[in-house]
Design an enzyme around this catalytic site. Structure first.
Site: not given
Length: 368
Positions: A232, A251
């Site tokens: 991420k 996420d």
């Protein structure tokens, strides 16, 4: 360095439909801009204390002070930072052909742009972002800049530049310093990453900037070698600093957006063909396979992270990362409407649907 009297405001000549400062600077991309007046924001960038002001018709800027080595072409730097060569409205027109709700998002979240930020700042800021919130990230970054950066004094106060990697590397005990500043377990990530970059590369900042010329998978792989950088964080850096407009940070929230908004619709016998009508038959089959993979998974994993990212890319193309950002902002807005303590926001009418030819617009800058 003390700033002289503030010069007059200069107009960037960009309408609110293409750029609004408040949502763009506070949505979790940048963490150093300070609200310093009514519709005014200030930050130390490129050796200047940059002052921005939102007006009813445009955005204006000025430099409140500068360092001797400051960049001269502030206006060009700002146009590059906000990526003003890319049309927000043209993107929304293109995305709305796949998901008509982008017509509503274009109205309710007007001018929320993805930034093109300095790469070192973006990398180090997002290492601090894991399991953290915007307020605390901003506090930690401020402390980092106050300790290692250079001050610029202005009529609005003192602002600190973001430090170069070489400046941080001069510290013989980075981990202890940052631990003392409140970075906790993240301090060792910074120490290891700064040490790695500065020992393996003669010019680490030039190395990181060079990743702008590499494909997404190469840039991501290089970032993943650094301590404190997972998929991420790597994708956030790729999207917001390395020109990878198709990088989609996933996420938990974006995972839920993919599941709730797109997996069922792609697999639906009636909605799926309409949503995938602009794709080739091969890409349609791939999107369906990705949706099935996501439907079978109850929680995000390394494998389904990639599947969610690829589904967004199949649906929204080269600027899937920008689409994800707008969806994220819009979905959070919808969630806030469900909170009884907050007044609901009126839904604005959708714009007319764009023609198929709009989708073919080449939106990427060819001279990056």
């Amino acid at each position: 360095m003390t700033g002289s009297a503030a010069p007059p405001w200069v107009d960037l000549d960009v309408p609110p439909a293409e750029l609004r400062l408040d949502p763009t600077l506070t949505c979790g991309q940048a963490f150093r801009w300070k609200a310093t007046g009514e519709h005014e924001w200030t930050c130390a960038l490129w050796g200047h204390a940059i002052d921005l002001k939102q007006t009813p018709s445009s955005v204006q800027y000025r430099s409140l002070g500068r360092l001797p080595e400051a960049r001269a072409d502030v206006e060009q730097a700002l146009r590059d930072y906000f990526q003003l060569h890319i049309s927000f409205n043209a993107l929304c027109d293109a995305w709305a052909q796949t998901d008509p709700d982008f017509s509503r998002l274009r109205n309710s979240h007007t001018g929320v742009r993805t930034l093109r930020q300095p790469v070192v700042e973006t990398l180090l800021v997002f290492i601090a972002s894991s399991n953290n919130n915007i307020k605390r990230i901003s506090m930690l970054v401020d402390r980092l800049c106050q300790h290692y950066g250079q001050p610029i004094d202005t009529e609005k106060g003192r602002f600190y530049t973001f430090p170069a990697l070489s400046r941080i590397h001069e510290d013989p005990d980075i981990e202890s310093t940052l631990a003392g500043l409140g970075f906790g377990y993240r301090a060792k990530y910074y120490a290891k990453s700064v040490r790695l970059l500065c020992t393996e590369h003669t010019d680490p900042e030039a190395f990181l900037l060079g990743l702008r010329q590499e494909p997404l998978h190469v840039a991501r792989a290089e970032l993943l070698k650094l301590s404190g950088v997972g998929p991420k964080v790597a994708d956030c850096v790729c999207l917001m600093a390395l020109d990878k407009t198709d990088a989609v940070p996933v996420d938990t929230h974006i995972w839920q957006v993919a599941q709730r908004r797109y997996v069922g619709r792609v697999l639906d016998p009636k909605q799926g063909p309409e949503m995938l009508k602009l794709l080739s038959s091969e890409h349609r089959d791939q999107a369906v396979a990705l949706a099935r993979q996501l439907k079978a998974s109850k929680a995000p994993t390394a494998k389904t992270y990639e599947a969610a990212q690829q589904l967004f890319i199949h649906l929204f193309g080269d600027f899937a990362g920008w689409a994800q950002g707008l969806l994220f902002s819009g979905d959070l807005g919808n969630e806030s409407k469900k909170t009884p303590s907050k007044a609901p926001t009126k839904r604005k009418p959708a714009d007319p649907q764009p023609t198929a030819s709009d989708r073919k617009l080449r939106l990427r800058n060819s001279t990056k």
